[in-house]
Design a protein around this motif. Structure first.
Motif, PDB file in Angstrom:
ATOM      1  N   SER A 172       0.865  -1.178   0.000  1.00 45.19           N
ATOM      2  CA  SER A 172       0.000   0.000   0.000  1.00 45.19           C
ATOM      3  C   SER A 172       0.903   1.229   0.000  1.00 45.19           C
ATOM      4  CB  SER A 172      -0.899  -0.009   1.239  1.00 45.19           C
ATOM      5  OG  SER A 172      -1.657   1.189   1.312  1.00 45.19           O
ATOM      6  N   ASP A 181      -6.523  -1.249  -5.760  1.00 42.36           N
ATOM      7  CA  ASP A 181      -6.867  -0.973  -4.359  1.00 42.36           C
ATOM      8  C   ASP A 181      -6.646  -2.203  -3.477  1.00 42.36           C
ATOM      9  OD1 ASP A 181      -8.871  -2.621  -5.233  1.00 42.36           O
ATOM     10  OD2 ASP A 181     -10.517  -1.352  -4.537  1.00 42.36           O
ATOM     11  N   LYS A 193      -6.508   2.491  -0.548  1.00 41.08           N
ATOM     12  CA  LYS A 193      -7.193   3.470  -1.376  1.00 41.08           C
ATOM     13  C   LYS A 193      -6.990   3.141  -2.863  1.00 41.08           C
ATOM     14  CE  LYS A 193      -6.303   7.197   1.976  1.00 41.08           C
ATOM     15  NZ  LYS A 193      -5.626   8.494   2.173  1.00 41.08           N
ATOM     16  N   PRO A 194      -7.912   3.609  -3.735  1.00 36.60           N
ATOM     17  CA  PRO A 194      -7.731   3.400  -5.178  1.00 36.60           C
ATOM     18  C   PRO A 194      -6.384   3.935  -5.659  1.00 36.60           C
ATOM     19  CG  PRO A 194      -9.947   4.194  -4.712  1.00 36.60           C
ATOM     20  CD  PRO A 194      -9.193   4.285  -3.421  1.00 36.60           C
TER      21      PRO A 194
END
Length: 215
Positions: A172, A181, A193-194
């Motif tokens: 991430s 994601d 998160k996208p």
């Protein structure tokens, strides 16, 4: 895309192997794959299904049924038994030849040599990961021939459905420099998160240096 189940394969001699298998394959096809892993011939193999706590559930006997039909699920254990293990041991009063271990080791056509060759081809798939490849660690991702460094945190380590048989590190990123994601092809491996998630090969993941206070 066919679903896979993560299984632990065991033998009575202490052999343990973990891998994902396609659940739509028949038990016979499964045995043929285990033959290459365990060295036990498919037609001389009996399988037991155990739960994740290694408690016996049932014997797997329908060679034409699939793993899914047999109720095989993630984290279950497959115990491989060689039916030759049930052959009676020769009685002491019956003359029989016993080869010493030293002489047996010198033979190139022995079952032991064959098993060693099979295991040597299987083991490389179990990649040796560096100590920093652990979920929760801060890391830097550096791709070949690129000067850019991406910082983030490891959220996933393991095999994936989109490209099994090798280890992937799910990262991430701190910024929106990723590709997803945490999910790929509808299967979620972690959540972020996208455009903050990416799956990286371990060789391209490096430890983030600890912050050093000024003295």
């Amino acid at each position: 895309m066919s679903s896979s189940v993560a299984l632990t394969v065991k033998k009575s001699d202490g052999f343990v192997y973990e891998k994902k298998f396609v659940e739509s394959q028949t038990l016979l096809e499964f045995k043929q794959k285990l033959e290459l892993i365990t060295g036990v011939l498919a037609n001389e193999m009996k399988l037991q299904l155990h739960d994740a706590e290694d408690k016996f559930i049932k014997a797997l006997e329908n060679d034409n049924g699939t793993l899914a039909d047999a109720g095989v699920k993630d984290d279950m254990v497959i115990v491989v038994q060689n039916i030759h293990g049930n052959i009676p041991v020769p009685q002491d009063d019956v003359p029989h030849y016993v080869m010493s271990d030293d002489k047996y080791d010198q033979r190139e056509d022995s079952l032991r040599k064959w098993k060693e060759g099979i295991i040597s081809t299987v083991q490389p798939q179990q990649e040796k990961l560096e100590s920093h490849i652990v979920v929760g660690n801060r890391v830097i991702v550096k791709m070949p021939n690129k000067s850019e460094e991406k910082h983030g945190k490891i959220e996933f380590v393991g095999e994936t459905l989109f490209k099994p048989d090798c280890i992937w590190v799910g990262v991430s990123y701190d910024e929106a420099v990723g590709k997803n994601d945490g999910s790929v092809d509808g299967h979620r491996y972690f959540t972020t998160k996208p455009n903050h998630g990416a799956f990286i090969r371990p060789v391209n993941v490096f430890p983030e240096p600890d912050e050093v206070n000024e003295i």
